[in-house]
Design an enzyme around this catalytic site. Structure first.
Site, PDB file in Angstrom:
ATOM      1  N   ARG A 121       0.824  -1.230   0.000  1.00 37.77           N
ATOM      2  CA  ARG A 121       0.000   0.000   0.000  1.00 37.77           C
ATOM      3  C   ARG A 121       0.849   1.268   0.000  1.00 37.77           C
ATOM      4  O   ARG A 121       0.437   2.313   0.482  1.00 37.77           O
ATOM      5  CB  ARG A 121      -0.957   0.036   1.186  1.00 37.77           C
ATOM      6  CG  ARG A 121      -1.947  -1.098   1.194  1.00 37.77           C
ATOM      7  CD  ARG A 121      -3.214  -0.729   1.953  1.00 37.77           C
ATOM      8  NE  ARG A 121      -4.124  -1.840   1.951  1.00 37.77           N
ATOM      9  CZ  ARG A 121      -4.190  -2.727   2.930  1.00 37.77           C
ATOM     10  NH1 ARG A 121      -3.405  -2.603   3.985  1.00 37.77           N
ATOM     11  NH2 ARG A 121      -5.043  -3.722   2.870  1.00 37.77           N
ATOM     12  N   LYS A 143       1.993  11.989 -10.268  1.00 34.92           N
ATOM     13  CA  LYS A 143       1.127  11.183 -11.139  1.00 34.92           C
ATOM     14  C   LYS A 143       1.907   9.960 -11.590  1.00 34.92           C
ATOM     15  O   LYS A 143       3.013  10.089 -12.135  1.00 34.92           O
ATOM     16  CB  LYS A 143       0.697  11.986 -12.373  1.00 34.92           C
ATOM     17  CG  LYS A 143      -0.436  12.955 -12.106  1.00 34.92           C
ATOM     18  CD  LYS A 143      -0.945  13.553 -13.414  1.00 34.92           C
ATOM     19  CE  LYS A 143      -2.046  14.552 -13.166  1.00 34.92           C
ATOM     20  NZ  LYS A 143      -2.470  15.225 -14.418  1.00 34.92           N
ATOM     21  N   GLU A 185       7.616  20.807 -23.414  1.00 37.65           N
ATOM     22  CA  GLU A 185       7.027  20.971 -22.066  1.00 37.65           C
ATOM     23  C   GLU A 185       7.633  22.197 -21.362  1.00 37.65           C
ATOM     24  O   GLU A 185       6.951  22.853 -20.580  1.00 37.65           O
ATOM     25  CB  GLU A 185       7.254  19.712 -21.215  1.00 37.65           C
ATOM     26  CG  GLU A 185       6.565  18.447 -21.735  1.00 37.65           C
ATOM     27  CD  GLU A 185       5.055  18.381 -21.451  1.00 37.65           C
ATOM     28  OE1 GLU A 185       4.490  19.334 -20.902  1.00 37.65           O
ATOM     29  OE2 GLU A 185       4.453  17.341 -21.803  1.00 37.65           O
ATOM     30  N   LYS A 227       5.728  24.296 -12.055  1.00 32.60           N
ATOM     31  CA  LYS A 227       4.926  23.093 -11.826  1.00 32.60           C
ATOM     32  C   LYS A 227       4.702  22.868 -10.328  1.00 32.60           C
ATOM     33  O   LYS A 227       3.594  22.524  -9.909  1.00 32.60           O
ATOM     34  CB  LYS A 227       5.572  21.861 -12.468  1.00 32.60           C
ATOM     35  CG  LYS A 227       4.762  20.596 -12.169  1.00 32.60           C
ATOM     36  CD  LYS A 227       4.798  19.543 -13.215  1.00 32.60           C
ATOM     37  CE  LYS A 227       3.831  18.410 -12.855  1.00 32.60           C
ATOM     38  NZ  LYS A 227       3.825  17.315 -13.778  1.00 32.60           N
ATOM     39  N   GLU A 237      -5.660  17.726  -9.047  1.00 34.41           N
ATOM     40  CA  GLU A 237      -6.237  18.247 -10.290  1.00 34.41           C
ATOM     41  C   GLU A 237      -7.749  18.447 -10.229  1.00 34.41           C
ATOM     42  O   GLU A 237      -8.492  17.979 -11.084  1.00 34.41           O
ATOM     43  CB  GLU A 237      -5.861  17.352 -11.481  1.00 34.41           C
ATOM     44  CG  GLU A 237      -5.995  18.106 -12.806  1.00 34.41           C
ATOM     45  CD  GLU A 237      -5.440  17.356 -14.006  1.00 34.41           C
ATOM     46  OE1 GLU A 237      -4.324  16.821 -13.912  1.00 34.41           O
ATOM     47  OE2 GLU A 237      -6.126  17.332 -15.023  1.00 34.41           O
ATOM     48  N   ARG A 241      -4.498  22.637 -11.671  1.00 26.17           N
ATOM     49  CA  ARG A 241      -3.525  21.712 -12.270  1.00 26.17           C
ATOM     50  C   ARG A 241      -3.870  21.392 -13.730  1.00 26.17           C
ATOM     51  O   ARG A 241      -2.990  21.056 -14.515  1.00 26.17           O
ATOM     52  CB  ARG A 241      -3.408  20.425 -11.430  1.00 26.17           C
ATOM     53  CG  ARG A 241      -2.296  19.525 -11.920  1.00 26.17           C
ATOM     54  CD  ARG A 241      -1.860  18.493 -10.898  1.00 26.17           C
ATOM     55  NE  ARG A 241      -0.800  17.662 -11.457  1.00 26.17           N
ATOM     56  CZ  ARG A 241      -0.098  16.778 -10.788  1.00 26.17           C
ATOM     57  NH1 ARG A 241      -0.324  16.598  -9.504  1.00 26.17           N
ATOM     58  NH2 ARG A 241       0.839  16.072 -11.376  1.00 26.17           N
ATOM     59  N   ASN A 245      -2.157  21.069 -18.725  1.00 27.25           N
ATOM     60  CA  ASN A 245      -2.515  20.337 -19.945  1.00 27.25           C
ATOM     61  C   ASN A 245      -2.640  21.255 -21.153  1.00 27.25           C
ATOM     62  O   ASN A 245      -3.233  20.871 -22.162  1.00 27.25           O
ATOM     63  CB  ASN A 245      -3.828  19.576 -19.737  1.00 27.25           C
ATOM     64  CG  ASN A 245      -3.651  18.484 -18.700  1.00 27.25           C
ATOM     65  OD1 ASN A 245      -2.653  17.786 -18.712  1.00 27.25           O
ATOM     66  ND2 ASN A 245      -4.604  18.375 -17.795  1.00 27.25           N
ATOM     67  N   HIS A 248      -2.457  19.820 -24.610  1.00 26.93           N
ATOM     68  CA  HIS A 248      -2.534  18.357 -24.496  1.00 26.93           C
ATOM     69  C   HIS A 248      -3.801  17.744 -25.089  1.00 26.93           C
ATOM     70  O   HIS A 248      -3.785  16.576 -25.464  1.00 26.93           O
ATOM     71  CB  HIS A 248      -2.386  17.930 -23.030  1.00 26.93           C
ATOM     72  CG  HIS A 248      -0.961  17.958 -22.556  1.00 26.93           C
ATOM     73  ND1 HIS A 248      -0.226  19.120 -22.484  1.00 26.93           N
ATOM     74  CD2 HIS A 248      -0.131  16.961 -22.151  1.00 26.93           C
ATOM     75  CE1 HIS A 248       0.993  18.843 -22.043  1.00 26.93           C
ATOM     76  NE2 HIS A 248       1.081  17.541 -21.834  1.00 26.93           N
ATOM     77  N   HIS A 252      -2.978  14.711 -27.397  1.00 29.46           N
ATOM     78  CA  HIS A 252      -3.429  13.332 -27.170  1.00 29.46           C
ATOM     79  C   HIS A 252      -4.146  12.787 -28.407  1.00 29.46           C
ATOM     80  O   HIS A 252      -3.979  11.624 -28.774  1.00 29.46           O
ATOM     81  CB  HIS A 252      -4.344  13.247 -25.944  1.00 29.46           C
ATOM     82  CG  HIS A 252      -3.597  13.471 -24.658  1.00 29.46           C
ATOM     83  ND1 HIS A 252      -4.189  13.939 -23.518  1.00 29.46           N
ATOM     84  CD2 HIS A 252      -2.287  13.306 -24.349  1.00 29.46           C
ATOM     85  CE1 HIS A 252      -3.279  14.051 -22.565  1.00 29.46           C
ATOM     86  NE2 HIS A 252      -2.123  13.668 -23.046  1.00 29.46           N
ATOM     87  N   HIS A 266       5.751  12.714 -27.684  1.00 28.53           N
ATOM     88  CA  HIS A 266       4.771  13.443 -26.854  1.00 28.53           C
ATOM     89  C   HIS A 266       5.033  14.962 -26.847  1.00 28.53           C
ATOM     90  O   HIS A 266       4.124  15.758 -27.090  1.00 28.53           O
ATOM     91  CB  HIS A 266       4.785  12.888 -25.420  1.00 28.53           C
ATOM     92  CG  HIS A 266       3.857  13.635 -24.513  1.00 28.53           C
ATOM     93  ND1 HIS A 266       2.482  13.544 -24.608  1.00 28.53           N
ATOM     94  CD2 HIS A 266       4.095  14.527 -23.519  1.00 28.53           C
ATOM     95  CE1 HIS A 266       1.925  14.320 -23.692  1.00 28.53           C
ATOM     96  NE2 HIS A 266       2.882  14.933 -23.027  1.00 28.53           N
TER      97      HIS A 266
HETATM   98  N1  GLY Z   1       1.711  16.388 -16.701  1.00 29.96           N
HETATM   99  C1  GLY Z   1       0.582  17.034 -16.169  1.00 29.96           C
HETATM  100  C2  GLY Z   1       0.494  16.946 -14.692  1.00 29.96           C
HETATM  101  O1  GLY Z   1       1.419  16.495 -14.041  1.00 29.96           O
HETATM  102  O2  GLY Z   1      -0.499  17.328 -14.132  1.00 29.96           O
END
Ligand code: GLY
Length: 368
Positions: A121, A143, A185, A227, A237, A241, A245, A248, A252, A266
């Protein structure tokens, strides 16, 4: 060495940025350990370049290392390799307070981070990102996850690392195309939240792409600061957050049309997507016409693609791209959410944009 803090109360950590940090990673990691050992997972591309330096530095610091090498590439971010990594970590008898290290690009960071989130966990993990894209984006913010047959990154967890070690020396071995992809990025941060940083990039991008280490460190630091601040405000998010994107939703869909192949990396999709987002913003009257031209000019000056027509071997049309955007995981009740901007550095979330306008912008980009 530069340091950027990600302040998340009990889960706060530092991003360390410097040249040659992998060779000194033992000194950085040893003080974080409860036992003098770590396990490290890397891939077949990164292992020959960096694993030896990591292992020697750990040994010099009195830390024993076990390592697992998995294949490189996006297809490793899968159930198959998640099971492989999780079972290997358990075989190594890793306990909650032990440290799992992800040494590699975004694929390794996401896969190993997710494995670390699930074993017992949640065991502690450290990110040592070796690509520019991972250093400025995927290694920060917690993430983690894998791709499944339903789509990219659809199974995962938020699991923050205990430290991120961004070694600019690792960028020296990165293929030029991958570096430029990561730059997509970097520029995104200026475009979404900091006009001053974008201006700095307009002046310095050519030299930093050329290899200037000081400038690279500065660009990574500033990207991480932007960031970190957004993640601190909105870790899960629910709001701000989403601004990360920018570009994006388009990216995508372009990645899906090109079957997630090497036709489009990407960060290349992010660069094209950012240009499309500014074009849409200008057509909606959100920002003056000169703004998308300024964005485009910057990318042209460093030979980064701004349009779909510049993707070598691209086969697809505006309707297909639009339909894929409508399937993006950020679509809510069938409404596509776009990140648009009222100026450079001033991004916002926008919904319910006329389909005809988006198709027009896509068509223009296919013909440019
Ligand atoms: N790459 C987008 C984020 O980390 O929210």
């Amino acid at each position: 060495m530069q340091k950027v803090k990600v302040g998340l109360e009990k889960h706060s950590y530092d991003i360390l940025i410097g040249h040659g940090l992998i060779k000194n990673s033992g000194q950085i990691i040893a003080p974080l350990l409860s036992k003098n050992r770590v396990v490290v997972i890397t891939d077949q591309n990164v292992a020959p370049l960096h694993l030896h330096y990591f292992e020697s530095s750990m040994k010099s610091a009195g830390v024993s290392v076990s390592s697992l090498v998995v294949p490189g590439g996006e297809s490793t971010k899968s159930w198959k390799y998640l099971i492989r990594v999780v079972e290997w970590i358990l075989e190594q008898k890793v306990e909650r307070n032990d440290l799992v290290v992800a040494l590699g690009g975004g694929v390794i960071g996401d896969l190993v981070g997710f494995a670390a989130a699930t074993v017992r966990r949640g065991v502690q993990f450290a990110q040592i990102p070796t690509s520019l894209l991972a250093q400025v984006d995927s290694s920060i913010g917690g993430k983690t996850g894998i791709n499944v047959s339903f789509g990219k990154n659809l199974v995962g967890a938020f699991h923050q690392p205990v430290v991120v070690i961004a070694d600019t020396e690792a960028l020296d071995t990165l293929p030029h195309r991958d570096f430029l992809s990561g730059y997509g990025e970097v520029a995104k941060y200026g475009l979404l939240g900091d006009e001053k940083f974008f201006r700095w990039l307009e002046e310095n991008a050519a030299s930093l792409i050329d290899g200037n280490v000081e400038l690279r460190m500065e660009a990574i630091k500033r990207s991480c600061q932007i960031k970190a601040q957004i993640v601190e405000n909105d870790e899960r998010e629910y709001g701000e957050r989403a601004l990360l994107n920018l570009g994006h939703t388009f990216c995508h869909a372009l990645e899906a049309v090109t079957n997630f192949s090497d036709i489009l990396l990407h960060g290349e999709g992010v660069s094209i997507g950012c240009n499309l987002a500014f074009e849409v913003s200008s057509r909606l009257g959100l920002c003056p016409q000169e703004v998308p031209s300024r964005v485009r000019e910057h990318y042209h000056s460093i030979n980064v693609a701004t349009d779909i027509s510049q993707i070598n071997g691209f086969v697809g049309n505006a309707d297909q791209i639009y339909d894929l955007m409508a399937q993006d995981k950020k679509v809510v009740n069938g409404v596509i959410r776009f990140i648009l901007a009222s100026d450079i550095g001033k991004a916002m979330v926008h919904e319910n944009i006329d389909k005809a306008l988006i198709l027009e912008v896509l068509q223009q980009s296919l013909e440019r």
